[in-house]
Design a protein around this motif. Structure first.
Motif, PDB file in Angstrom:
ATOM      1  N   GLY A  16       0.824  -1.207   0.000  1.00 18.76           N
ATOM      2  CA  GLY A  16       0.000   0.000   0.000  1.00 18.76           C
ATOM      3  C   GLY A  16       0.851   1.247   0.000  1.00 18.76           C
ATOM      4  N   ILE A  17       0.381   2.279  -0.713  1.00 20.51           N
ATOM      5  CA  ILE A  17       1.039   3.587  -0.724  1.00 20.51           C
ATOM      6  C   ILE A  17      -0.038   4.660  -0.671  1.00 20.51           C
ATOM      7  N   THR A  18       0.385   5.883  -0.415  1.00 22.14           N
ATOM      8  CA  THR A  18      -0.580   6.989  -0.377  1.00 22.14           C
ATOM      9  C   THR A  18      -0.640   7.653  -1.747  1.00 22.14           C
ATOM     10  N   SER A  19      -0.101   8.839  -1.880  1.00 20.13           N
ATOM     11  CA  SER A  19      -0.211   9.584  -3.129  1.00 20.13           C
ATOM     12  C   SER A  19       0.635   8.956  -4.230  1.00 20.13           C
ATOM     13  N   THR A  20       0.123   8.983  -5.448  1.00 21.26           N
ATOM     14  CA  THR A  20       0.875   8.535  -6.628  1.00 21.26           C
ATOM     15  C   THR A  20       1.251   9.719  -7.511  1.00 21.26           C
ATOM     16  N   ARG A  21       1.187  10.920  -6.958  1.00 19.55           N
ATOM     17  CA  ARG A  21       1.385  12.123  -7.749  1.00 19.55           C
ATOM     18  C   ARG A  21       2.753  12.168  -8.423  1.00 19.55           C
ATOM     19  N   HIS A  22       3.790  11.781  -7.701  1.00 20.49           N
ATOM     20  CA  HIS A  22       5.147  11.841  -8.247  1.00 20.49           C
ATOM     21  C   HIS A  22       5.733  10.438  -8.382  1.00 20.49           C
ATOM     22  N   LEU A  23       4.917   9.485  -8.797  1.00 21.30           N
ATOM     23  CA  LEU A  23       5.378   8.103  -8.910  1.00 21.30           C
ATOM     24  C   LEU A  23       5.868   7.834 -10.330  1.00 21.30           C
ATOM     25  N   PHE A  24       7.140   7.486 -10.462  1.00 24.09           N
ATOM     26  CA  PHE A  24       7.732   7.202 -11.762  1.00 24.09           C
ATOM     27  C   PHE A  24       8.104   5.728 -11.915  1.00 24.09           C
ATOM     28  N   ASN A  25       8.361   5.029 -10.825  1.00 27.19           N
ATOM     29  CA  ASN A  25       8.870   3.678 -10.888  1.00 27.19           C
ATOM     30  C   ASN A  25       7.886   2.750 -11.601  1.00 27.19           C
ATOM     31  N   LYS A  26       8.370   2.071 -12.643  1.00 28.31           N
ATOM     32  CA  LYS A  26       7.488   1.249 -13.471  1.00 28.31           C
ATOM     33  C   LYS A  26       6.962   0.039 -12.711  1.00 28.31           C
ATOM     34  N   SER A  27       7.782  -0.546 -11.849  1.00 27.61           N
ATOM     35  CA  SER A  27       7.313  -1.701 -11.074  1.00 27.61           C
ATOM     36  C   SER A  27       6.149  -1.319 -10.181  1.00 27.61           C
ATOM     37  N   MET A  28       6.265  -0.168  -9.510  1.00 32.50           N
ATOM     38  CA  MET A  28       5.177   0.275  -8.642  1.00 32.50           C
ATOM     39  C   MET A  28       3.935   0.617  -9.455  1.00 32.50           C
ATOM     40  N   GLN A  29       4.113   1.219 -10.610  1.00 29.17           N
ATOM     41  CA  GLN A  29       2.968   1.540 -11.456  1.00 29.17           C
ATOM     42  C   GLN A  29       2.238   0.266 -11.879  1.00 29.17           C
ATOM     43  N   GLN A  30       2.995  -0.766 -12.247  1.00 23.07           N
ATOM     44  CA  GLN A  30       2.386  -2.032 -12.640  1.00 23.07           C
ATOM     45  C   GLN A  30       1.689  -2.703 -11.466  1.00 23.07           C
ATOM     46  N   GLN A  31       2.287  -2.597 -10.277  1.00 24.78           N
ATOM     47  CA  GLN A  31       1.656  -3.187  -9.099  1.00 24.78           C
ATOM     48  C   GLN A  31       0.336  -2.496  -8.764  1.00 24.78           C
ATOM     49  N   LEU A  32       0.274  -1.201  -8.962  1.00 25.92           N
ATOM     50  CA  LEU A  32      -0.973  -0.473  -8.739  1.00 25.92           C
ATOM     51  C   LEU A  32      -2.027  -0.873  -9.764  1.00 25.92           C
ATOM     52  N   SER A  55       7.592  17.010 -11.318  1.00 23.53           N
ATOM     53  CA  SER A  55       6.616  16.279 -12.116  1.00 23.53           C
ATOM     54  C   SER A  55       7.266  15.634 -13.333  1.00 23.53           C
ATOM     55  N   GLN A  56       8.541  15.927 -13.556  1.00 21.39           N
ATOM     56  CA  GLN A  56       9.248  15.383 -14.708  1.00 21.39           C
ATOM     57  C   GLN A  56      10.448  14.526 -14.321  1.00 21.39           C
ATOM     58  N   ARG A  57      10.900  14.606 -13.087  1.00 23.34           N
ATOM     59  CA  ARG A  57      12.057  13.830 -12.645  1.00 23.34           C
ATOM     60  C   ARG A  57      11.706  13.063 -11.371  1.00 23.34           C
ATOM     61  N   PRO A  58      12.201  11.836 -11.230  1.00 27.26           N
ATOM     62  CA  PRO A  58      11.836  10.996 -10.071  1.00 27.26           C
ATOM     63  C   PRO A  58      12.576  11.419  -8.810  1.00 27.26           C
ATOM     64  N   ARG A 112      25.843  14.431 -16.263  1.00 29.33           N
ATOM     65  CA  ARG A 112      24.450  14.536 -16.718  1.00 29.33           C
ATOM     66  C   ARG A 112      23.559  14.725 -15.494  1.00 29.33           C
ATOM     67  N   PRO A 113      22.904  15.867 -15.365  1.00 33.82           N
ATOM     68  CA  PRO A 113      22.085  16.139 -14.178  1.00 33.82           C
ATOM     69  C   PRO A 113      21.002  15.079 -13.965  1.00 33.82           C
ATOM     70  N   GLN A 114      20.849  14.689 -12.714  1.00 33.35           N
ATOM     71  CA  GLN A 114      19.806  13.735 -12.343  1.00 33.35           C
ATOM     72  C   GLN A 114      18.553  14.439 -11.842  1.00 33.35           C
ATOM     73  N   TYR A 115      18.726  15.537 -11.133  1.00 31.93           N
ATOM     74  CA  TYR A 115      17.598  16.244 -10.546  1.00 31.93           C
ATOM     75  C   TYR A 115      17.596  17.736 -10.906  1.00 31.93           C
ATOM     76  N   TYR A 116      18.735  18.407 -10.620  1.00 31.70           N
ATOM     77  CA  TYR A 116      18.804  19.849 -10.778  1.00 31.70           C
ATOM     78  C   TYR A 116      19.749  20.233 -11.907  1.00 31.70           C
ATOM     79  N   SER A 117      19.351  21.283 -12.634  1.00 36.86           N
ATOM     80  CA  SER A 117      20.191  21.866 -13.657  1.00 36.86           C
ATOM     81  C   SER A 117      19.865  23.350 -13.750  1.00 36.86           C
ATOM     82  N   LEU A 118      20.709  24.090 -14.422  1.00 41.55           N
ATOM     83  CA  LEU A 118      20.444  25.520 -14.596  1.00 41.55           C
ATOM     84  C   LEU A 118      19.246  25.713 -15.514  1.00 41.55           C
ATOM     85  N   LEU A 119      18.358  26.591 -15.093  1.00 44.79           N
ATOM     86  CA  LEU A 119      17.166  26.902 -15.877  1.00 44.79           C
ATOM     87  C   LEU A 119      17.580  27.590 -17.178  1.00 44.79           C
ATOM     88  N   GLU A 120      17.023  27.147 -18.272  1.00 48.57           N
ATOM     89  CA  GLU A 120      17.382  27.733 -19.564  1.00 48.57           C
ATOM     90  C   GLU A 120      16.478  28.910 -19.915  1.00 48.57           C
TER      91      GLU A 120
END
Length: 375
Positions: free
Chosen positions: A114-130, A335-338, A367-375
């Motif tokens: 069980g999990i609560t919010s799926t708002r920022h869920l990217f993991n494919k395994s968890m998505q399939q389990q849901l 909303s675009q990065r896990p 290669r940035p994983q989360y943060y980068s300079l805003l273009e």
């Protein structure tokens, strides 16, 4: 010129071998908390660990005590005050993405029922389990679905007691609850070390130890590389946060994020602040302390492309900040990065993003994983 830093890949999944019964003659994996302040572990005897969870920052911490009893180990003679829990567990509820991060890192999502919010869920395994119903959505903090929680048959529910709450309905259910206080750790490695708790709950102690050791090695290598920079290399100032509800929300000067900035070779604009959590400031205070900061860190869940124009459209005064004028806003769109389901156990990647921005010669080609300079 500074030496180029190379990071190791850290993985906690892989082939899973049957776990032997933990008796007097079997080898045991030693688990200890070196950086985390909010949990501690002691070995009572072969196959039985005593786990204590409490908030070290609290003036009156309430300890929660558990006896983790491995398969095949006797459950008698447990000290008074310790709740017995059989491990490894098969069905666990995670209340936050920060808790879920450890199970994703260990490739143990199938144990999350069980999990609560799926708002920022990217993991494919968890998505399939849901989608398949293997994992249920149990509502949100403050409004849990009691019937759904009971129906999932959890052996343990991980909670975040200082958040919005609603845990009274869980307490009444009689199900075992365990506070997961990784989010209250003031240091990045302290928070990441909570993967060891997930390791103990799932029987993946060795994998959790290896994963954390790799992350720690990466983190310390990056931080040492920054410390080894010549004295004449600039340590830029970075401000953080934005306006929400008429107040500027930022993190305190003794917080997780402030420590990341320090280790990345920057000066935090609230460095003199003593808070370990979030702080609410008025705009005038922020302007006085951060208007001339070279960098400005922002994270949000903006729908569409977040630009400098979109930023100043929120408040025209933002355009007065030096970081805005010089195009040095550091940005993560959650909303675009896990972000939430990864960074708690990968502070080395988060640190690498900031090191690359503040001192790019240390990590060329990063290669940035989360943060980068805003273009």
């Amino acid at each position: 010129m500074a030496a180029t830093l190379v990071m190791s890949a850290c993985r906690g999944g892989g082939a899973k071998t049957p776990r032997p019964h933990m008796g007097p003659d079997t080898a045991r994996v030693v688990v200890s908390a070196q950086y985390a302040r909010n949990f501690s572990v002691t070995e009572l005897r072969p196959g039985v660990r005593l786990l204590t969870v409490s908030n070290a920052e609290s003036s009156h911490p309430t300890p929660y005590r558990y006896a983790l009893i491995a398969e095949g180990a006797p459950s008698d003679s447990i000290p008074q005050g310790y709740e017995p829990l059989r491990v490894p567990m098969q069905r666990i509820i995670c209340m936050t993405s920060l808790q879920l991060a450890s199970f994703i890192a260990l490739d143990e999502t199938e144990r999350v029922c069980g999990i609560t919010s799926t708002r920022h869920l990217f993991n494919k395994s968890m998505q399939q389990q849901l989608e398949s119903g293997q994992t249920a959505q149990i509502g949100i903090e403050g409004n849990f679905d009691h019937e759904t929680i009971i129906a999932t048959g959890p052996q343990l529910i991980l909670i975040s007691p200082s958040k919005r709450g609603g845990y009274d309905v869980l307490t009444e259910s009689g199900l075992p609850l365990m506070p997961h206080l990784g989010y209250q750790e003031p240091t990045p490695l302290g928070q990441a070390e909570w993967i060891k708790v997930a390791g103990m709950l799932t029987g993946r102690e060795a994998e959790a130890n290896r994963y954390f050791d790799c992350v720690r090695s990466n983190y310390e290598k990056l931080a040492q590389g920054v410390r080894d920079l010549p004295d004449d290399v600039e340590r830029p100032t970075v401000m953080s946060g934005d306006m929400k509800g008429g107040h500027w929300y930022a993190t305190g000067g003794r917080s997780y994020l402030a420590r990341i900035f320090e280790d990345a070779g920057a000066r935090y604009f609230l460095a003199d602040n003593e808070d370990t959590g979030g702080v609410n400031l008025d705009f005038e205070t922020v302007y006085a302390q951060g208007a001339e900061a070279e960098y400005w860190r922002i994270s949000n869940s903006f729908q569409g492309e977040f630009t400098y124009q979109a930023l100043s459209a929120q408040d025209s005064r933002f355009a007065d900040f030096r970081a805005y004028r010089e195009r040095k806003v550091i940005y993560c769109n959650m909303s675009q990065r896990p972000f939430y389901e990864s960074f708690p156990v990968r502070p080395d990647l988060l640190l690498a993003d900031f090191v690359h921005i503040f001192h790019p010669t240390l990590l060329p080609g990063h290669r940035p994983q989360y943060y980068s300079l805003l273009e």
